[in-house]
Design a protein around this motif. Structure first.
Motif, PDB file in Angstrom:
ATOM      1  N   ALA A 260      -0.338   3.757  -5.137  1.00  0.00           N
ATOM      2  CA  ALA A 260       0.392   1.920  -5.540  1.00  0.00           C
ATOM      3  C   ALA A 260       1.046   1.621  -6.976  1.00  0.00           C
ATOM      4  O   ALA A 260       2.348   1.670  -6.890  1.00  0.00           O
ATOM      5  N   ALA A 261      -0.163   1.474  -7.621  1.00  0.00           N
ATOM      6  CA  ALA A 261       0.424   1.570  -9.123  1.00  0.00           C
ATOM      7  C   ALA A 261       1.351   2.985  -9.887  1.00  0.00           C
ATOM      8  O   ALA A 261       2.152   2.492 -10.421  1.00  0.00           O
ATOM      9  N   ALA A 263       3.428   5.040  -8.434  1.00  0.00           N
ATOM     10  CA  ALA A 263       4.507   5.093  -7.917  1.00  0.00           C
ATOM     11  C   ALA A 263       5.986   3.347  -8.327  1.00  0.00           C
ATOM     12  O   ALA A 263       6.330   4.208  -8.387  1.00  0.00           O
ATOM     13  N   ARG A 264       5.385   2.679  -8.920  1.00  0.00           N
ATOM     14  CA  ARG A 264       6.511   1.672  -9.770  1.00  0.00           C
ATOM     15  C   ARG A 264       6.402   2.538 -10.650  1.00  0.00           C
ATOM     16  O   ARG A 264       7.109   1.543 -11.882  1.00  0.00           O
ATOM     17  N   GLN A 265       5.668   3.644 -11.157  1.00  0.00           N
ATOM     18  CA  GLN A 265       6.857   4.129 -12.682  1.00  0.00           C
ATOM     19  C   GLN A 265       7.394   5.569 -11.872  1.00  0.00           C
ATOM     20  O   GLN A 265       7.830   5.684 -13.065  1.00  0.00           O
ATOM     21  N   ASP A 350       4.247   4.251   2.948  1.00  0.00           N
ATOM     22  CA  ASP A 350       4.577   4.976   2.279  1.00  0.00           C
ATOM     23  C   ASP A 350       4.214   6.723   2.597  1.00  0.00           C
ATOM     24  O   ASP A 350       4.936   7.977   2.560  1.00  0.00           O
TER      25      ASP A 350
END
Length: 471
Positions: A260-261, A263-265, A350
């Protein structure tokens, strides 16, 4: 007509009708006053886009027959060439060694396509019962261009693999896959994969990764895959995400947080299958993480397929490690995951659904025949893990969007007529570990590009599938 339409977007089901003209959906909704050459009454059952299997090893099976394990559970599109293992481009000469895991995915006689385009042409010539989203495998390319797989590729060998990726992407591949877990690619550093991923990125493709480790070093391996995709500049799909071994049970909390972290980038996605057991080659590393090991195939002892390794080892008067070494080459199912981790991964917004089934296995993992019905029946309906519309979304619209598949995965005017009619109250997987080759219950019919491929509990014989096109 008279269907509950589950349109693949994740929105709530609604009652209505759907019209098909040729290979396309021509209308969706209330079609009062319409006339048609043929009218099918859905009798209030669910009509959804055909399911997209995000992770398969169907490269050779597509050429062999009607892919009954997939169409019987509503799958209309398969993503092939995963885990670094694609059937093409690799033409073996007599005497060439076929290393694991290529030998578990297809018989050596199938490795006869020197160019990726040759395999795609063969699919078109023989016809397929499903659509195909092809990936080109890093491991296959290593076997093609290298004389020693126990080392990193040289600059010249990397250049040769890059050229093969360019050719595959031009022919219709959607991206590159890797399987750094396996001996044929374990010696490859991340930089080697980056070179190939960059070529896929240049053509608008993606990168799918069977992590180098899914057990104790899963976070390290996950970081490697994320870094490869970031450096190459393309989306990452973490293949059949899991955490293996009893001492790693519960670590999906950690891995999903890292995904998740990331996927923010950058674009990071994942697929998973709905079982607590995995399947791959018979090897000591996977055995060590498992509570039980079931043999799926054995070249020297075909009669052992379906038997427990512990039992076989006793009969052979060997330790289990000694038996593993004596039975090579072979494949196995490993009971090594925690149900809580499986459910947590499936619940991740996702997560796409991929079977990871191996059609070449004599006694396959039941995921080959049952994954999609199991999600609908066991996890959505019986366990309430997510709604029917969310389950369908994970199998259709989400996968089409993540892989960039043009015109598939939703019920919408103009989309291809890939459809599955099923009974939400009856759909269930019947494939078991003891008896894995069983069609799912509750699937009425399946349509690919406007033609039924499964009806009344059997294949129709039609092969209307196509090579999918990138959006």
């Amino acid at each position: 007509m008279n269907a509950v339409l589950v349109d693949g977007t994740g929105q709530a089901p609604f009652h209505g009708s759907l019209a098909v003209t040729g290979d396309r959906i021509s209308a969706v909704g209330r079609l009062d006053g319409w006339t048609a050459d043929r009218v099918d009454d859905a009798a209030g059952k669910a009509l959804a886009p055909g399911f997209i299997d995000a992770h398969t090893h169907d490269d050779a099976a597509l050429l062999e027959g009607l892919l009954e394990p997939k169409i019987s559970q509503g799958v209309t599109t398969v993503v092939t060439g995963n885990c670094g293992v694609s059937l093409a481009p690799l033409a073996l000469a007599p005497g060439d060694i076929l290393p694991a895991p290529l030998d578990s995915v297809a018989d050596r006689s199938w490795f006869r396509f020197d160019r990726f385009a040759d395999w795609l042409a063969a699919l078109c010539d023989t016809g397929t019962s499903t659509n195909v989203v092809p990936l080109v495998g890093h491991g296959t390319l290593r076997v093609k261009v290298m004389d020693d797989l126990s080392r990193p590729a040289s600059d010249a060998e990397i250049a040769a693999m890059e050229a093969e990726v360019d050719n595959a992407m031009a022919a219709g591949a959607f991206g590159v896959s890797s399987g750094l877990f396996y001996p044929l690619a374990a010696a490859a550093p991340a930089a080697e994969v980056v070179h190939l991923a960059r070529r896929a990125a240049a053509a608008g493709g993606l990168y799918t990764a069977h992590l180098r480790d899914e057990a104790d070093e899963v976070i390290v391996a996950l970081e490697e895959a994320i870094a490869i995709a970031a450096e190459a500049g393309l989306p990452l799909v973490v293949s059949h995400h899991k955490v293996s071994g009893q001492r790693n049970h519960g670590r999906s909390i950690e891995t999903l947080a890292r995904i998740a972290a990331a996927a923010r980038q950058q674009p990071v996605f994942l697929d998973a299958y709905p079982y607590t057991a995995g399947s791959t080659t018979l090897n000591e590393r996977s055995w060590a993480a498992a509570s039980r090991t079931l043999i799926t195939w054995c070249a020297s002892r075909p009669d052992l397929a379906g038997r427990d390794l512990a039992e076989v080892a006793r009969d052979m008067e060997l330790s289990e490690v000694e038996a593993i070494r004596a039975l090579q080459p072979a494949g196995a199912v490993y009971f090594m995951m925690d149900e809580g981790d499986v459910e947590r991964i499936l619940c991740c917004p996702d997560t796409m659904i991929g079977s990871d089934g191996i059609p070449a296995d004599r006694h396959p993992h039941p995921r080959l025949w049952g994954s999609f019905a199991r999600v609908l029946g066991h996890y959505a309906r019986d366990c309430g893990l997510f709604s029917l519309e969310e389950a369908v979304h994970r199998m259709t619209g989400l996968t089409a969007a993540r892989f960039g598949i043009e015109g598939r995965g939703v019920l919408a005017e103009g989309a291809y007529a890939d459809l599955v009619l099923f009974d939400p109250d009856a759909v269930s997987d019947r494939a078991t570990f003891a008896d894995p080759c069983q069609p799912s219950a509750g699937i009425d019919w399946v349509m690919v590009n406007g033609e039924k491929v499964w009806s009344e509990g059997r294949p129709t014989g039609a092969r209307p599938g196509r090579i999918a096109v990138r959006a």
